[in-house]
Design a protein around this motif. Sequence first.
Motif, PDB file in Angstrom:
ATOM      1  N   MET A 129      31.335  32.485  39.580  1.00 41.60           N
ATOM      2  CA  MET A 129      32.380  33.199  38.597  1.00 41.60           C
ATOM      3  C   MET A 129      32.061  34.029  37.816  1.00 41.60           C
ATOM      4  O   MET A 129      30.903  34.083  37.231  1.00 41.60           O
ATOM      5  CB  MET A 129      33.158  31.710  38.050  1.00 41.60           C
ATOM      6  CG  MET A 129      34.218  32.092  37.290  1.00 41.60           C
ATOM      7  SD  MET A 129      34.984  30.472  36.654  1.00 41.60           S
ATOM      8  CE  MET A 129      36.288  30.410  37.933  1.00 41.60           C
ATOM      9  N   GLU A 130      33.016  35.176  37.651  1.00 41.73           N
ATOM     10  CA  GLU A 130      32.705  36.112  36.624  1.00 41.73           C
ATOM     11  C   GLU A 130      32.966  35.478  35.170  1.00 41.73           C
ATOM     12  O   GLU A 130      33.677  34.642  35.030  1.00 41.73           O
ATOM     13  CB  GLU A 130      33.459  37.201  36.824  1.00 41.73           C
ATOM     14  CG  GLU A 130      33.475  38.026  38.344  1.00 41.73           C
ATOM     15  CD  GLU A 130      34.559  39.027  38.619  1.00 41.73           C
ATOM     16  OE1 GLU A 130      34.979  39.479  37.271  1.00 41.73           O
ATOM     17  OE2 GLU A 130      34.455  39.412  39.557  1.00 41.73           O
ATOM     18  N   ASN A 131      32.154  36.096  34.241  1.00 40.86           N
ATOM     19  CA  ASN A 131      32.489  35.782  32.730  1.00 40.86           C
ATOM     20  C   ASN A 131      33.480  36.699  32.229  1.00 40.86           C
ATOM     21  O   ASN A 131      33.872  37.739  32.852  1.00 40.86           O
ATOM     22  CB  ASN A 131      31.108  35.698  32.032  1.00 40.86           C
ATOM     23  CG  ASN A 131      30.453  37.293  32.008  1.00 40.86           C
ATOM     24  OD1 ASN A 131      31.205  38.190  31.737  1.00 40.86           O
ATOM     25  ND2 ASN A 131      29.146  37.062  31.861  1.00 40.86           N
ATOM     26  N   ALA A 132      34.039  36.486  31.054  1.00 40.98           N
ATOM     27  CA  ALA A 132      35.056  37.420  30.196  1.00 40.98           C
ATOM     28  C   ALA A 132      34.544  38.685  30.387  1.00 40.98           C
ATOM     29  O   ALA A 132      35.416  39.719  30.651  1.00 40.98           O
ATOM     30  CB  ALA A 132      35.539  36.921  29.315  1.00 40.98           C
ATOM     31  N   GLY A 133      33.507  39.237  29.958  1.00 48.58           N
ATOM     32  CA  GLY A 133      32.976  40.365  29.815  1.00 48.58           C
ATOM     33  C   GLY A 133      32.911  41.150  31.254  1.00 48.58           C
ATOM     34  O   GLY A 133      33.229  42.534  31.019  1.00 48.58           O
ATOM     35  N   GLN A 134      32.495  40.707  32.481  1.00 43.97           N
ATOM     36  CA  GLN A 134      32.766  41.237  33.143  1.00 43.97           C
ATOM     37  C   GLN A 134      34.025  41.560  33.753  1.00 43.97           C
ATOM     38  O   GLN A 134      34.526  42.642  34.452  1.00 43.97           O
ATOM     39  CB  GLN A 134      32.007  40.593  34.459  1.00 43.97           C
ATOM     40  CG  GLN A 134      30.325  40.217  34.359  1.00 43.97           C
ATOM     41  CD  GLN A 134      29.846  39.512  35.441  1.00 43.97           C
ATOM     42  OE1 GLN A 134      30.557  38.284  35.830  1.00 43.97           O
ATOM     43  NE2 GLN A 134      28.953  39.668  35.945  1.00 43.97           N
ATOM     44  N   TRP A 135      34.922  40.720  33.738  1.00 46.89           N
ATOM     45  CA  TRP A 135      36.325  40.739  34.106  1.00 46.89           C
ATOM     46  C   TRP A 135      36.855  41.945  33.106  1.00 46.89           C
ATOM     47  O   TRP A 135      37.696  42.696  33.687  1.00 46.89           O
ATOM     48  CB  TRP A 135      37.205  39.495  33.855  1.00 46.89           C
ATOM     49  CG  TRP A 135      38.594  39.677  34.150  1.00 46.89           C
ATOM     50  CD1 TRP A 135      39.006  39.508  35.421  1.00 46.89           C
ATOM     51  CD2 TRP A 135      39.441  40.064  33.434  1.00 46.89           C
ATOM     52  NE1 TRP A 135      40.682  39.740  35.365  1.00 46.89           N
ATOM     53  CE2 TRP A 135      40.943  39.914  34.018  1.00 46.89           C
ATOM     54  CE3 TRP A 135      39.894  40.541  31.987  1.00 46.89           C
ATOM     55  CZ2 TRP A 135      42.015  40.124  33.661  1.00 46.89           C
ATOM     56  CZ3 TRP A 135      40.953  40.438  31.303  1.00 46.89           C
ATOM     57  CH2 TRP A 135      42.196  40.565  32.516  1.00 46.89           C
ATOM     58  N   SER A 136      36.776  41.872  31.789  1.00 46.27           N
ATOM     59  CA  SER A 136      37.039  43.275  30.958  1.00 46.27           C
ATOM     60  C   SER A 136      36.752  44.450  31.464  1.00 46.27           C
ATOM     61  O   SER A 136      37.641  45.343  31.706  1.00 46.27           O
ATOM     62  CB  SER A 136      36.777  42.825  29.706  1.00 46.27           C
ATOM     63  OG  SER A 136      37.222  41.653  29.107  1.00 46.27           O
TER      64      SER A 136
END
Length: 88
Positions: free
Chosen positions: A1-8
């Motif tokens: 699962m990706e973290n918020a930084g990667q998604w952003s």
Amino acid sequence: MENAGQWSEKVLQLTMVNTMDQWVKESTRYRGEEEPSLLDLVSTKKPESPPIIQYLSPVGKSDHVTLEMQMQEEDEISYREDYKEERD
């Protein structure tokens, strides 16, 4: 699962690659004593006049403002013709 930084980062890259414009400029989330933040986004790709955005009171118990947006309607037929010309 990706973290918020990667998604952003992926959202930012998608926006830049597709030359999209982000129109929401003011904070849209207010929660108690926390610093307000800009979480709600409105992006468009095709060139157009900027939408008129009104920041209204939240609905119910939400801590997000309600965004009311008015966009200039484009003549759909001329847009299709322009698109066809670009492809020929």
